[in-house]
Design a protein around this motif. Structure first.
Motif: not given
Length: 740
Positions: A636-639, A641-642
């Motif tokens: 679970q990592n924003q980058q 997920e993008e």
């Protein structure tokens, strides 16, 4: 050149093949490193088949040995019966033959024990255990569920959930592409509600029945032939003390079951003491039950109709307009996909026998004098299991035959469609070793049919008819011509007028009216529908005997005609064209049955990495898989997920069904979830520039740049390349996380 050889050697090694000599043929001319021609076509076929549901080789060998041993037992049992029936046979010879039979049965028993051990070690304790595991998985993953479940459900009605809808749509899409588009067929879509007059003409109102029996105390209804069939099968499979004579009797009953009258069926049920399965109460005598759902059209209720039991009649009644649309040329084919309805007496076997189902039917109209097919040579070399009636009658098993050499198929057009059906089913993922084409026995065929074959698929319920391929002659168009008064015929124009001799049939309506009263019209219609041979045979009998027995299909019986009721003669005429009723070759597909067999052939279990539990997997080919790929951010990592969203957007733009899983569970558990849905590819985002793509069945991975992911998935799922092709082009990746 040396680098090319090394690369191909690596590709072969990656899928576990050992090369004694590197392949030479691909290097006879300059080629692109990225060309599929670099890898021999036989290798591409092999790697494609890695995704097919194949049995354990030892299990396959044992099953073949078991089939051979059973054939030997049947032959020896026949020999014993012949010796016992022969008055000249010596007791010593009979005893020796009996001992040989016992020896064969012991050998069979030994093979069965070994096979049972292998099946159990592969996670299949029994057919029932396998089936229950499959059904539990299908219902839990919402492939399908019983309809109206919260109200207790209704037997024979099922709802398709999201993955089931996707599989069904993929099968139908491929059916359209494989048949409608490639054969340039005319597709129609007709109403499900059909006026009674149409189904009277086709014979459904009078004859679309099954024989039913009732529990005499509770009133529960059962299909009579199913009860007798189940009884005989259970005796043959489980009664070890069954004599050879009794076994032969039960086999004969199974072979003739479709031809039993209600009286014969009732007599057998009483002879064998068959009772109601649930209560063991006595059963009533069999009686016919019409399987069509009746309704009324309009508020007055005066116009009677039925929910159609098949889609074919909508095509037949539109023949005249379709023939005109096709430029008044034969041959041509019309196709229809749609719902059909049958009010089954006792639905069972899940999706295999239901009350509402999807049919995909083709009516190929052809000149009865020329049933050749211009594309037959494209399928002539196909080899697959065929079961002609001679093998069935002699008690032998189906054999692999080349369709072009089989010699038992009535005509080229029928043979062509048999070949195309084989290609269609095996492309979907049906195991070619568990698929056969069985020719109808003489007692199964309608009187008007020239030939008929069923594509039967083996599953845990036995051999299931999934596709019927029939030469229905000109019966349907003639029936609707007679009933409607509209000529459903084709024309062949002559370059110059021809003098032809034609048979003229003139029914004497006054005499027929006196003899048959209200049935006069049906007798007249049947007489006028006779072909030339039938008419001339009748003429000869009337002249020699003064009367003749004549079968009237719409009456369902034969009538006696005398020479005062009809005149038949030949007249010479000059004609500018030949007018004839086309014959019909009809492939009819039960989509639900095909899908269920596909589920069974694709389903298997494999041990988890920990080895303490079994994981369920559907080995769907990408062609039919409900979801083509999943996208997993590794953590679970924003980058990440993008990047996953970016990939999902490109997949959607390419028309690829996909699913994003951003749950915090381990990557192994997420793989297991998608394997259970049959998703062929999983994309794991573990960086912002490149990702891994994992193949479901061999669990191998490659590394691909983010901007190439959609194009790679599309070319594999569309069949432009195989997984082996893309493995060769992209670097292998060793998993950094536990996979299962």
């Amino acid at each position: 050149m040396h680098r090319q050889l090394i690369l191909v050697q690596k590709v072969y090694t990656r899928v576990g093949l050992v090369l004694q000599t590197p392949p030479q043929k691909p290097f006879l001319k300059p080629i692109s490193l990225f060309s599929k021609s670099l890898i021999p076509s036989s290798f591409r076929i092999f790697t494609t088949n890695l995704r097919s549901p194949l049995m354990d080789p030892q299990e396959t060998s044992l099953r073949q040995a078991l089939a051979g041993k059973q054939a030997a037992i049947d032959a020896q049992a026949n020999a014993v019966r012949e010796l016992k029936a022969s008055k000249a046979a010596e007791k010593a010879a009979i005893d020796a033959a009996v001992e040989a039979l016992k020896g064969l049965k012991m050998e069979k028993s030994s093979i069965e024990e070994e096979l049972q051990s292998i099946v159990k070690s592969n996670g299949g304790d029994s057919k029932e255990t396998f089936r229950q595991n499959l059904i539990n998985t299908l219902e839990r993953k919402l492939f399908y569920v019983p309809s109206f479940k919260i109200y207790g459900g209704v037997a024979g009605l099922y709802d398709y959930g999201p993955p089931g809808c996707a599989v069904k749509q993929n099968v139908l899409t491929y059916w359209r592409q494989h048949f409608v588009m490639q054969e340039n067929m005319l597709e129609v879509d007709c109403p499900c509600v059909t006026p009674e007059v149409v189904l009277k003409a086709s014979g459904h109102v009078e004859k679309f029945t099954d024989l039913m029996v009732k529990d005499e105390k509770t009133g529960a209804c059962y299909r009579a032939d199913h009860l007798l069939k189940d009884f005989c099968k259970e005796k043959l499979e489980k009664d070890l003390s069954l004599s050879a004579e009794k076994a032969a009797e039960f086999k004969q009953v199974l072979a003739l079951l479709d031809d039993f009258s209600s009286e014969e069926l009732g007599a057998k049920i009483k002879e064998y003491g068959i009772t109601a399965p649930d209560t063991k109460n006595p059963l009533s005598d069999p009686y016919p039950f019409n399987l069509m759902f009746q309704t009324s059209i309009g508020p007055s209720g005066l116009s009677s109709g039925f929910m159609r039991p098949e889609t074919a009649q909508g095509i037949f009644v539109n023949f005249k307009d379709l023939y005109y649309y096709n430029g008044n040329k034969l041959p041509f084919a019309a196709a229809q996909i749609g719902q059909a309805f049958r009010n089954e007496i006792s639905p069972r076997q899940g999706l295999l026998r239901v009350r509402e189902f999807t049919l995909a039917e083709i009516e190929h109209f052809v000149d009865p004098q020329d049933k050749s097919h211009r594309k037959f040579r494209e399928v002539a070399d196909l080899e697959f299991f065929m079961f002609p009636r001679e093998l069935q009658v002699s008690g032998e098993s189906a054999k692999k035959m080349v369709i072009g050499d089989a010699g038992t198929v009535n005509n080229e057009t029928l043979g062509y469609f048999i070949g195309r059906v084989y290609l269609f089913l095996t492309s979907l993922g049906i195991d070619k070793e568990r698929l056969r084409f069985r020719q109808h026995l003489a007692n199964e065929m309608a009187h008007y049919a020239a030939d008929c074959w069923d594509a039967e698929i083996e599953c845990s319920y036995g051999w299931i008819e999934c596709v019927g391929i029939a030469d229905r002659s000109a019966y349907d168009l003639r029936a609707h011509t007679d009933k409607s008064g509209v000529s459903l015929v084709a024309h062949e124009k002559y370059a110059e007028p021809k003098e032809v001799e034609k048979v003229v049939i003139t029914p004497v309506k006054k005499e027929l009216g006196l003899a048959f009263k209200g049935n006069q019209k049906m007798v007249v219609e049947a007489l006028e529908a006779m072909d030339e041979k039938e008419a001339m045979d009748m003429k000869a009998n009337l002249e020699s005997k003064g009367e003749v027995e004549f079968n009237v299909c719409t009456l369902g019986k034969s009538v006696t005609l005398n020479d005062k009721m009809v005149t038949i003669k030949k007249e010479k005429k000059k004609e500018h064209q030949r007018v004839f009723t086309p014959s019909v070759i009809e492939p009819s597909f039960g989509i639900g049955r095909i899908i269920y067999c596909l589920y069974e052939h694709s389903f298997y279990t494999r041990p988890s990495k920990a080895g303490d539990e079994q994981q369920n997997v559907f080995r769907f080919p990408p062609l039919v898989a409900p979801i083509k790929c999943t996208v997993f951010p590794l953590v679970q990592n924003q980058q990440y997920e993008e990047v996953a969203e970016q990939i999902a957007k490109s997949l959607a733009g390419a028309g690829i069904s996909h699913k994003i899983d951003t749950t915090g569970t381990s990557i192994g558990k997420r793989y297991a979830r998608t394997d259970e849905l049959g998703v062929p590819f999983a994309i794991t985002v573990d960086s912002t520039s490149s990702v891994t793509i994992r193949e479901r069945d061999n669990k191998q991975q490659i590394r691909v740049n983010v901007d190439e992911v959609a194009s790679v998935i599309k070319e594999v799922t569309d069949g432009q390349s195989t997984w082996a092709d893309v493995q060769w082009r992209y670097p292998a990746h060793s998993s950094i996380s536990a996979d299962e």
